[in-house]
Scaffold this motif. Sequence first.
Motif, mmCIF file in Angstrom:
data_model
loop_
_atom_site.group_PDB
_atom_site.id
_atom_site.type_symbol
_atom_site.label_atom_id
_atom_site.label_comp_id
_atom_site.label_asym_id
_atom_site.label_seq_id
_atom_site.Cartn_x
_atom_site.Cartn_y
_atom_site.Cartn_z
ATOM 1 N N ILE A 1 -54.864 48.685 110.208
ATOM 2 C CA ILE A 1 -54.294 47.475 110.804
ATOM 3 C C ILE A 1 -53.028 47.763 111.586
ATOM 4 O O ILE A 1 -52.832 47.238 112.676
ATOM 5 C CB ILE A 1 -54.060 46.388 109.732
ATOM 6 C CG1 ILE A 1 -55.403 45.814 109.293
ATOM 7 C CG2 ILE A 1 -53.168 45.289 110.244
ATOM 8 C CD1 ILE A 1 -55.299 44.685 108.293
ATOM 9 N N PRO A 2 -52.121 48.618 111.093
ATOM 10 C CA PRO A 2 -50.899 48.845 111.879
ATOM 11 C C PRO A 2 -51.068 49.794 113.055
ATOM 12 O O PRO A 2 -50.099 50.083 113.735
ATOM 13 C CB PRO A 2 -49.933 49.472 110.862
ATOM 14 C CG PRO A 2 -50.565 49.374 109.551
ATOM 15 C CD PRO A 2 -52.013 49.251 109.766
ATOM 16 N N ALA A 3 -52.294 50.262 113.307
ATOM 17 C CA ALA A 3 -52.445 51.296 114.340
ATOM 18 C C ALA A 3 -52.234 50.726 115.737
ATOM 19 O O ALA A 3 -52.071 49.533 115.929
ATOM 20 C CB ALA A 3 -53.825 51.928 114.226
ATOM 21 N N TYR A 4 -52.314 51.607 116.700
ATOM 22 C CA TYR A 4 -52.138 51.268 118.098
ATOM 23 C C TYR A 4 -53.105 50.166 118.505
ATOM 24 O O TYR A 4 -54.264 50.155 118.105
ATOM 25 C CB TYR A 4 -52.410 52.521 118.932
ATOM 26 C CG TYR A 4 -52.743 52.259 120.376
ATOM 27 C CD1 TYR A 4 -54.056 52.309 120.823
ATOM 28 C CD2 TYR A 4 -51.750 51.960 121.284
ATOM 29 C CE1 TYR A 4 -54.372 52.062 122.143
ATOM 30 C CE2 TYR A 4 -52.050 51.720 122.600
ATOM 31 C CZ TYR A 4 -53.359 51.774 123.031
ATOM 32 O OH TYR A 4 -53.666 51.531 124.327
ATOM 33 N N LYS A 5 -52.619 49.223 119.292
ATOM 34 C CA LYS A 5 -53.525 48.243 119.876
ATOM 35 C C LYS A 5 -53.275 48.176 121.373
ATOM 36 O O LYS A 5 -52.159 48.296 121.832
ATOM 37 C CB LYS A 5 -53.346 46.880 119.222
ATOM 38 C CG LYS A 5 -51.920 46.459 119.092
ATOM 39 C CD LYS A 5 -51.805 45.260 118.162
ATOM 40 C CE LYS A 5 -50.428 44.636 118.318
ATOM 41 N NZ LYS A 5 -49.339 45.583 118.102
ATOM 42 N N THR B 1 -52.391 57.784 122.064
ATOM 43 C CA THR B 1 -51.156 57.996 121.316
ATOM 44 C C THR B 1 -51.307 59.157 120.342
ATOM 45 O O THR B 1 -52.375 59.343 119.772
ATOM 46 C CB THR B 1 -50.795 56.740 120.528
ATOM 47 O OG1 THR B 1 -51.986 56.252 119.913
ATOM 48 C CG2 THR B 1 -50.228 55.682 121.441
ATOM 49 N N PRO B 2 -50.215 59.929 120.122
ATOM 50 C CA PRO B 2 -50.312 61.091 119.235
ATOM 51 C C PRO B 2 -50.714 60.723 117.820
ATOM 52 O O PRO B 2 -51.432 61.462 117.161
ATOM 53 C CB PRO B 2 -48.907 61.683 119.250
ATOM 54 C CG PRO B 2 -48.244 61.134 120.443
ATOM 55 C CD PRO B 2 -48.872 59.819 120.739
ATOM 56 N N ALA B 3 -50.246 59.587 117.325
ATOM 57 C CA ALA B 3 -50.544 59.260 115.932
ATOM 58 C C ALA B 3 -52.019 58.988 115.731
ATOM 59 O O ALA B 3 -52.566 59.267 114.669
ATOM 60 C CB ALA B 3 -49.718 58.046 115.493
ATOM 61 N N GLU B 4 -52.696 58.460 116.759
ATOM 62 C CA GLU B 4 -54.109 58.144 116.599
ATOM 63 C C GLU B 4 -54.989 59.353 116.868
ATOM 64 O O GLU B 4 -56.187 59.322 116.584
ATOM 65 C CB GLU B 4 -54.520 57.000 117.549
ATOM 66 C CG GLU B 4 -54.299 55.613 116.976
ATOM 67 C CD GLU B 4 -52.837 55.275 116.849
ATOM 68 O OE1 GLU B 4 -52.041 55.853 117.600
ATOM 69 O OE2 GLU B 4 -52.478 54.452 115.997
ATOM 70 N N PHE B 5 -54.413 60.396 117.433
ATOM 71 C CA PHE B 5 -55.223 61.563 117.780
ATOM 72 C C PHE B 5 -55.937 62.169 116.576
ATOM 73 O O PHE B 5 -57.142 62.395 116.635
ATOM 74 C CB PHE B 5 -54.341 62.602 118.473
ATOM 75 C CG PHE B 5 -55.063 63.869 118.800
ATOM 76 C CD1 PHE B 5 -54.883 65.006 118.030
ATOM 77 C CD2 PHE B 5 -55.941 63.928 119.865
ATOM 78 C CE1 PHE B 5 -55.564 66.168 118.317
ATOM 79 C CE2 PHE B 5 -56.617 65.090 120.161
ATOM 80 C CZ PHE B 5 -56.431 66.221 119.384
ATOM 81 N N PRO B 6 -55.214 62.453 115.457
ATOM 82 C CA PRO B 6 -55.936 63.019 114.317
ATOM 83 C C PRO B 6 -57.011 62.083 113.797
ATOM 84 O O PRO B 6 -58.090 62.531 113.398
ATOM 85 C CB PRO B 6 -54.870 63.237 113.251
ATOM 86 C CG PRO B 6 -53.594 62.892 113.842
ATOM 87 C CD PRO B 6 -53.785 62.314 115.171
ATOM 88 N N ILE B 7 -56.731 60.790 113.802
ATOM 89 C CA ILE B 7 -57.717 59.843 113.276
ATOM 90 C C ILE B 7 -58.992 59.925 114.098
ATOM 91 O O ILE B 7 -60.086 60.102 113.570
ATOM 92 C CB ILE B 7 -57.163 58.409 113.312
ATOM 93 C CG1 ILE B 7 -55.913 58.305 112.461
ATOM 94 C CG2 ILE B 7 -58.213 57.428 112.832
ATOM 95 C CD1 ILE B 7 -55.272 56.950 112.514
ATOM 96 N N LYS B 8 -58.867 59.793 115.414
ATOM 97 C CA LYS B 8 -60.083 59.715 116.213
ATOM 98 C C LYS B 8 -60.843 61.033 116.186
ATOM 99 O O LYS B 8 -62.071 61.034 116.079
ATOM 100 C CB LYS B 8 -59.766 59.288 117.646
ATOM 101 C CG LYS B 8 -59.119 60.349 118.493
ATOM 102 C CD LYS B 8 -58.739 59.814 119.870
ATOM 103 C CE LYS B 8 -58.157 60.961 120.699
ATOM 104 N NZ LYS B 8 -57.328 60.541 121.801
#
Lengths: 521, 458
Positions: free
Chosen positions: A20-24, A425-432
């Motif tokens: 929920i708090p991720a990039y939008k 965004t860098p923070a979402e990179f590992p997730i995706k």
Amino acid sequence: MNPSLFECAVAATAFKLLLIPAYKSTDFEVHRNWLAITHSLPVSEWYYEVYSSTHLNSILRNPITDSRFPFTVLENLRMDPRLPPFFAAFEWALSQFARFFDPEMLKVENLNYSSIQTVYFQRLSVIATELLLVYALHLYIRTTGDAVRRCAHAAALSILFSPGLLVIDHIHFQYNGFLYGILFLSLILAQNRRTLLPSGILFAALLCFKHIYLYLAPAYFVYLLRAYCMDDSIFDIKFWNLAKLGGSVIAVFAAAFGPFVYMGQMGQVVARMFPFSRGLCHAYWAPNVWAIYSFADRVLILIAPKLGLSVNTSALSSATRGLVGDTSFAVLPDITPRTTFFLTLFFQLLSLIKLFLHPTPPVFLSSLTLCAYASFLFSWHVHEKAILLILLPLSLLVLSSRRFLSAFRPLAVAGHVSLFPLLFTPAEFPIKTVYTLLWLLVFLVAFDMLAPAAEGRSWLLDRFAQLYCIVAVPLVVYTSAVHQWVWGAKWEFVPMMFVSSYSALGVVGSWVGFMYLYFVA
Amino acid sequence: MASPPMHGDFEAQRHWMEITAHLPPKEWYWHDLQWWGLDYPPLTAYHSWLLGKIGSVINPAWFELYKSRTLDDYNLKVYMRATVVFSEYFTYIPGVIIYVRESGKRSEMSKYDQAIALAAILLQPALMLIDHGHFQYNGVMLGFTLLALCSFLKDRLLWGSFFFVLSLSFKQMGLYYSPAIFAYLLGLCVFPRINILQLLLIGITVIATFTIIFAPLLLSGGVSQISQCLFRVFPFARGLWEDKVANFWCALNIAVKFREIFAPATLQRVSLLATLAAILPPCSILFLYPKKHLLPLGLSACAWGFFLFSFQVHEKSVLLPLMPATLLLAGGLDRDTISWVTWVNTVSMFSMWPLLKRDGLALQYTVMTAFWAWLMGGKYRFPTNPISKLIHVGTYAGIGILHVAELLVPKERLSRYPDIWVVGNVVLCFGAFALMYLWTMTRLWKERTRLTGKRKRE
């Protein structure tokens, strides 16, 4: 069956809640805006441009920009509804609940309003509406025969956990989950001769939610015509069925568009829904034929002098990013909307001919997918998100034979990799990356174990497909990290061009393979 | 993991990377002690040095001396969080994998059960939220201890001692385990026959490892460096406890304000005696019966003893008794083990709720705790013994009630008791932890004569 659909749904939901708090993206604000418009304004003003330049200016003052997409903001300035009326009604229904979370989000003037309650409400609404997809998948598993139930279960799980849906719906922010739920319900109903009419009605309703499903409409049209109205032979037309089908479809469209026809706004609505003034390619090239075409054009610019070809110099400056407005090509001939339309129609007709002659459910599903392929590859202004239109229905087909699986693999890799640039965004990179990689590993291996063996597989093509999949890893690493490190801000369109062209290769390759299997097998 | 607000520990770690990367070792324990002075042993300092150097290559502004204080750069946050993940991958995760495999083999667990235990341990919400949400490097310390345990499982006592010293030199909290480890090693050297050579070798290994760790400090600044380091690492000047934590003193203080009655020196002495009394039973059992399957139980009980009775305990210290307790899953997936391990993990999460709430991690707390409990749950949630069942149900109900009450009761009604939810939390958790200590002791006692830890899978 282990693990059950329910257990997977719980695990998937837990993961999505944590996101929920991720990039939008700006789509979040677009949807919030529609909530506000449908809630606060009367229906007659939903599709009308009521905003002056002050509205546009205030958005520009707080844009969410990424330097690689300077024109994304411009496109999204048109934040008034761009989807058909049923979706607007859906937003209206959501807004009734939004009131309890934060009434402020429903005020049209509150641009870019994203209080924590707004974020929670919107994200939770995506998760909640996706339950329709879960239900559809549950029905799908239940209605398949016992012999193939394991395969159906695996396919359903692969759709439930789809990284595409995760990236697009739950992070980037859109409402595709429940729409695909409606599509799957319609497809399940289409498997049975007796429920063809409800299937058609559901699809018509789906079209009124999001008109991107028009990509699939020709297949539905031909199949319903042939299987429902001309049941046994072409000459024996069941007029009563024809009347029922035609009547109900018209009724659905009337329910959706009627009010706007009455108010004389149909022109506005259609203009909103089909913005042809946009260019051939989106800001980021969807991996279709035109991406390869643009890439070839770009390469030719470099070597044209040596080959003695003429270069259209006025096109040189505008073709740098595939902007809003017309894309003009420097060396290769320009493409008009008419060209794309005819190409799309041509390739769709190819698959529809076989469907007309053999109107069975498996052929229907295959031709549906081929229609989606044709539209994705040749249409005007395709969004990369449309790849899901091919991926998800194809997942239902994959396990019928090992050869289908070979055609599916490059698409799975290419399709999901092509969605990566959506999250920069860098923070979402590992997730995706980690999530997609895990999904590919788990499901491609599982499919490999479950797919029944088939004859006539080409060793060479299989190896090419494997090589293609393996190349994806260094490509992603290069475009995400290495390129910036080595070149800094120079040539920042190059990584995306690579990703787009590479993915386009995968999609086209997969399409050719699938076409071959469709006509031969 | 998502990026909630981070100040406190995040700035502390970033600051340590800053000073270790730029200053010579002899200033590390002296530099500007008011602004997050270094208060962990040297291995943390070396770790910070490495990360500071790497980070400075990526972006020097992150760790610039003095200028980078309270820097809130988005990429810096991503980098720091990535360092936690990577540090964990090098220490904690290999430790867990090897331990589960070894212990699983010994307990004759099937591969499938081992995989379940592994997943359950890795998904433990407490460590995940504290390390990756709140921001700390507990995974490294726990990882080294785990590697020590793995070595003990394979009878490599010297390697085990080496890893354990590394764990201690990373964070002094590892001392919670040291009496148990010491008792186990001593026991191995005494029973069945006295083995002075092994004892000597272990002693030499320990001393040598400590020497290697402290050598850079010693060489750069002499003995005063060591004493300053120890002074920073063991702040005896602080009081019995800081914030509300679920241990004996805090719980007792609610009824009897003994902090005001007794002098600090007396309190320290009493606390020391109580701690000794609590750790003596598990350590004696480990000494008399130095068996491998008793290790996690002994470590856990010893750590509970420290947690409940020692001073300057943080709520994050619950990770220490929790880790060996969760490792019990690798000894057998029977109903008793699963239910008690799930229970203690859930209660520990609840005990950290005030901290997590302050950190803005409410969503992650709810989702992870509920999800992990659901994963572990089903009919294995409750033990067979009716009294235990009652305890579990009662605690869960208590947690639920406290959460709901905190949400629903308006703050104005509680002006007289502003801290009532935290107090309730402390009392509930203290009771639960004390019971967990007793359960661990009971298990230790019952298992002491068995040869292996094999348990029937239900």
